[in-house]
Design a protein around this motif. Structure first.
Motif, PDB file in Angstrom:
ATOM      1  N   LYS A 170      39.529  51.782  29.242  1.00 49.82           N
ATOM      2  CA  LYS A 170      40.683  51.544  30.102  1.00 49.82           C
ATOM      3  C   LYS A 170      40.241  50.774  31.347  1.00 49.82           C
ATOM      4  N   ARG A 189      41.206  46.931  32.773  1.00 42.82           N
ATOM      5  CA  ARG A 189      41.721  46.724  34.122  1.00 42.82           C
ATOM      6  C   ARG A 189      40.913  45.663  34.860  1.00 42.82           C
ATOM      7  N   PHE A 236      39.192  43.274  33.408  1.00 43.08           N
ATOM      8  CA  PHE A 236      39.531  42.003  32.764  1.00 43.08           C
ATOM      9  C   PHE A 236      40.858  41.471  33.299  1.00 43.08           C
ATOM     10  N   ALA A 237      41.851  42.374  33.412  1.00 45.06           N
ATOM     11  CA  ALA A 237      43.169  41.977  33.909  1.00 45.06           C
ATOM     12  C   ALA A 237      43.055  41.338  35.286  1.00 45.06           C
ATOM     13  N   ARG A 238      42.299  41.999  36.173  1.00 41.46           N
ATOM     14  CA  ARG A 238      42.157  41.461  37.540  1.00 41.46           C
ATOM     15  C   ARG A 238      41.500  40.092  37.535  1.00 41.46           C
ATOM     16  N   PHE A 284      41.355  37.898  35.136  1.00 42.94           N
ATOM     17  CA  PHE A 284      42.252  36.924  34.520  1.00 42.94           C
ATOM     18  C   PHE A 284      43.321  36.454  35.510  1.00 42.94           C
ATOM     19  N   VAL A 285      43.994  37.422  36.126  1.00 41.67           N
ATOM     20  CA  VAL A 285      45.088  37.072  37.046  1.00 41.67           C
ATOM     21  C   VAL A 285      44.561  36.271  38.237  1.00 41.67           C
ATOM     22  N   TRP A 286      43.440  36.724  38.799  1.00 43.54           N
ATOM     23  CA  TRP A 286      42.910  36.014  39.970  1.00 43.54           C
ATOM     24  C   TRP A 286      42.409  34.615  39.608  1.00 43.54           C
ATOM     25  N   MET A 320      43.681  32.687  37.327  1.00 43.20           N
ATOM     26  CA  MET A 320      44.875  31.852  37.209  1.00 43.20           C
ATOM     27  C   MET A 320      45.406  31.477  38.590  1.00 43.20           C
ATOM     28  N   LEU A 321      45.407  32.436  39.500  1.00 47.12           N
ATOM     29  CA  LEU A 321      45.888  32.153  40.859  1.00 47.12           C
ATOM     30  C   LEU A 321      45.027  31.087  41.523  1.00 47.12           C
ATOM     31  N   MET A 353      45.911  27.800  40.159  1.00 46.13           N
ATOM     32  CA  MET A 353      47.207  27.334  40.645  1.00 46.13           C
ATOM     33  C   MET A 353      47.090  26.733  42.053  1.00 46.13           C
ATOM     34  N   TYR A 354      46.198  27.313  42.854  1.00 44.14           N
ATOM     35  CA  TYR A 354      46.090  26.859  44.242  1.00 44.14           C
ATOM     36  C   TYR A 354      45.059  25.751  44.427  1.00 44.14           C
ATOM     37  N   ALA A 355      44.181  25.574  43.408  1.00 41.69           N
ATOM     38  CA  ALA A 355      43.064  24.633  43.575  1.00 41.69           C
ATOM     39  C   ALA A 355      43.485  23.246  44.082  1.00 41.69           C
TER      40      ALA A 355
END
Lengths: 263, 265
Positions: free
Chosen positions: A2, A6, A8-10, A12-14, A16-17, A20-22
């Motif tokens: 679990k 979690r 991995f999720a963090r 992945f999301v960061w 991508m962020l 997006m901002y690069a």
């Protein structure tokens, strides 16, 4: 297991962020050096900022963009508010017809909307000018004003308006004092949405403007044909980003306070 | 009483007139222009010219492939992001969501040009790799439109059903394909419709990112506009309208999330 998901999720999301901002962050970083292109660092300098404000063409372009956005949002908000109220009290068939027509610009490809307006103006021999551009932006934003006011009208208690009339208020008075205040949040967000849609628009602007009138979109588009973005646009990006960030924080603090107060 | 209803209803009149004049009539004009020549005579020539041209077929095919690819890639990235945000794997999901929307506040053309310059810097030159650069530009632009409706759907998910599935012995993959995926279908459909058609009809991203080396349906409309060929432009617009109508018809029975542009603020 679990915990691994979690983490991995963090990541992945960061990731991508950051991606997006690069592009924006890179422009902002290189707005503090006077090099011709990004990727070249000629030492730290604030030089691009005064240059930005001395660049008369770019300042005009920014002012034009704001002028179109505010003017079209104002027209759309007035027309759209009246439209939304009118549609809400129309009989079923008329209501369905008007709601259907409101959906057309939302569903349609923007370039088809743009071309259809161009064909209209060409057909009637109308010169492209500020008014045609304004009409284009109103077509773009008007349905969204109606869409943001609609839910507020549906949530409204119809009895209050009737009560006002029973107590002797004239219909126009009741409209102003009873209906308008209740749908005000919808009107406000419709206006804001109009402004943002208009500021961001390229296609309708390009098709309905007089070519001597430039907005930020058409100016940047023209610049991309000649190569890398002009350095002053890097400074402008930073200014826009900081402005948007401040605005976003202010709006969120305000709505947060309202929620707290409502509790 | 009837007099009061009368006044309120008639408030829609200016709106209705505006929409008829600047939305409905222009669409009929496009239709008329598509099937007439410069003298105003009825003709199928525009249609035949468009479809008789090999590059037009190519344009439609390329638009379709890029549209599908963009939709799939955006969903593959956006779905997990929305899922992680909605299911408390992240702190402050609402703020994270705002962070994903925030780049949209920078002017669209400026944002696209910025990503082109960044790609150029790291060696992906749009002139040499027009398709790769365009794809990156498309995904970069449409990702928020995918994350938003998916996030909305996922916050409404009944979490107890997912727990029930695993309690009843479903393996994680089964839980995903049999429970989570069907429950999030409305979000997936509205995300796909927000991406697919706009991608096919866009021309700014392909122009800027692909250094004008690649042509989508949007590009061909724009090209005819630039040359003042209104009748040819109209026929392409009619083709685009048909594609949109087919798309709407295909998804008309599917439950969808509301248009997310209204929740951008």
């Amino acid at each position: 297991m679990k915990k691994a998901t979690r983490i991995f999720a963090r990541i992945f999301v960061w990731t991508m962020l950051v991606l997006m901002y690069a592009p924006i962050l890179v422009l902002m970083v290189f707005s503090f050096t006077e090099a011709d292109t990004i990727g070249v660092w000629n030492g730290f300098s604030f030089g691009l900022y005064p240059q930005l404000f001395q660049d008369e063409e770019l300042v005009t372009v920014v002012l034009n963009t704001i002028l179109v956005a505010l003017a079209s949002a104002a027209v759309s908000t007035v027309l759209g508010t009246m439209g939304a109220i009118g549609i809400h009290y129309s009989r079923r068939r008329m209501k369905a017809a008007l709601e259907g027509v409101s959906q057309i610009p939302v569903m349609n490809a923007e370039i088809v909307t743009a071309l259809s307006l161009t064909v209209l103006f060409v057909y009637f021999g109308i010169q492209f000018n500020f008014i045609t551009l304004l009409i284009g932006h109103v077509v773009l934003t008007l349905p969204f004003v109606v869409l943001s006011i609609n839910p507020k009208l549906q949530q409204m208690d119809p009895n209050i308006y009737e009560a006002a009339l029973d107590l002797g208020a004239r219909p126009s008075h009741a409209l102003r004092r009873i209906i308008l205040p209740q749908i005000m949040p919808g009107i406000f967000s419709g206006f804001l949405l109009s402004v943002t849609l208009s500021l961001d628009d390229y296609i309708i602007t390009a098709f309905t403007r007089d070519t001597s009138f430039s907005t930020l979109s058409t100016y940047v588009y023209g610049a991309t044909a000649k190569g890398a973005l002009p350095p002053t646009l890097r400074a402008l990006t930073t200014v826009i980003f900081v402005f948007a960030l401040v605005l976003l924080i202010v709006i969120n603090i305000r709505s947060h306070r309202k929620k707290e107060a409502a509790r | 009483m009837s007099k009061i209803k009368f006044t309120r209803k008639w408030l829609a009149l200016p709106y209705a007139l505006f929409m008829i004049l600047f939305v409905v009539i222009p669409l009929f004009l496009i239709l008329a222009y598509a099937f007439t020549d410069a003298e105003g005579n009825f003709t199928f020539n525009n249609l035949l010219t468009f479809f008789g041209n090999g590059s037009s077929i190519n344009t439609i095919l390329v638009s379709f492939i890029i549209g599908v690819a963009n939709t799939v890639i955006c969903l593959l990235i956006g779905y997990p992001v929305a899922y992680f945000l909605a299911h408390r794997d992240m702190k402050m999901p609402a703020v994270m969501m705002l962070l994903f929307i925030m780049p949209m506040w920078i002017n669209f053309v400026l944002r696209t040009a910025a990503s082109r310059d960044l790609l150029f810097w790291i060696g992906i030159n749009g002139g040499e790799y027009p398709y790769l650069a365009t794809m990156i530009g498309m995904v970069y632009n449409y990702l928020p439109f995918v994350i938003l409706p998916l996030y909305t759907t996922m916050t409404k998910l009944d979490y107890s059903q997912i727990e029930a599935a695993s309690d009843l012995g479903a393996r994680p993959r089964q839980t995903f394909t049999k429970v989570i995926l069907p429950m999030t279908a409305p979000g997936i459909v509205s995300a796909a419709t927000m991406v697919f058609m706009p991608t096919m009809s866009s021309f700014v991203i392909s122009d800027v990112m692909g250094e004008r080396k690649l042509s989508l349906i949007g590009n061909s409309i724009q090209l005819y506009f630039d040359q003042g060929l209104w009748h040819m432009g109209s026929i392409v617009a009619v083709v685009m309208l048909l594609l949109i109508a087919i798309g709407m018809f295909a998804t008309k029975n599917v439950q969808k999330e509301d248009d997310v542009r209204g929740t951008m603020l």
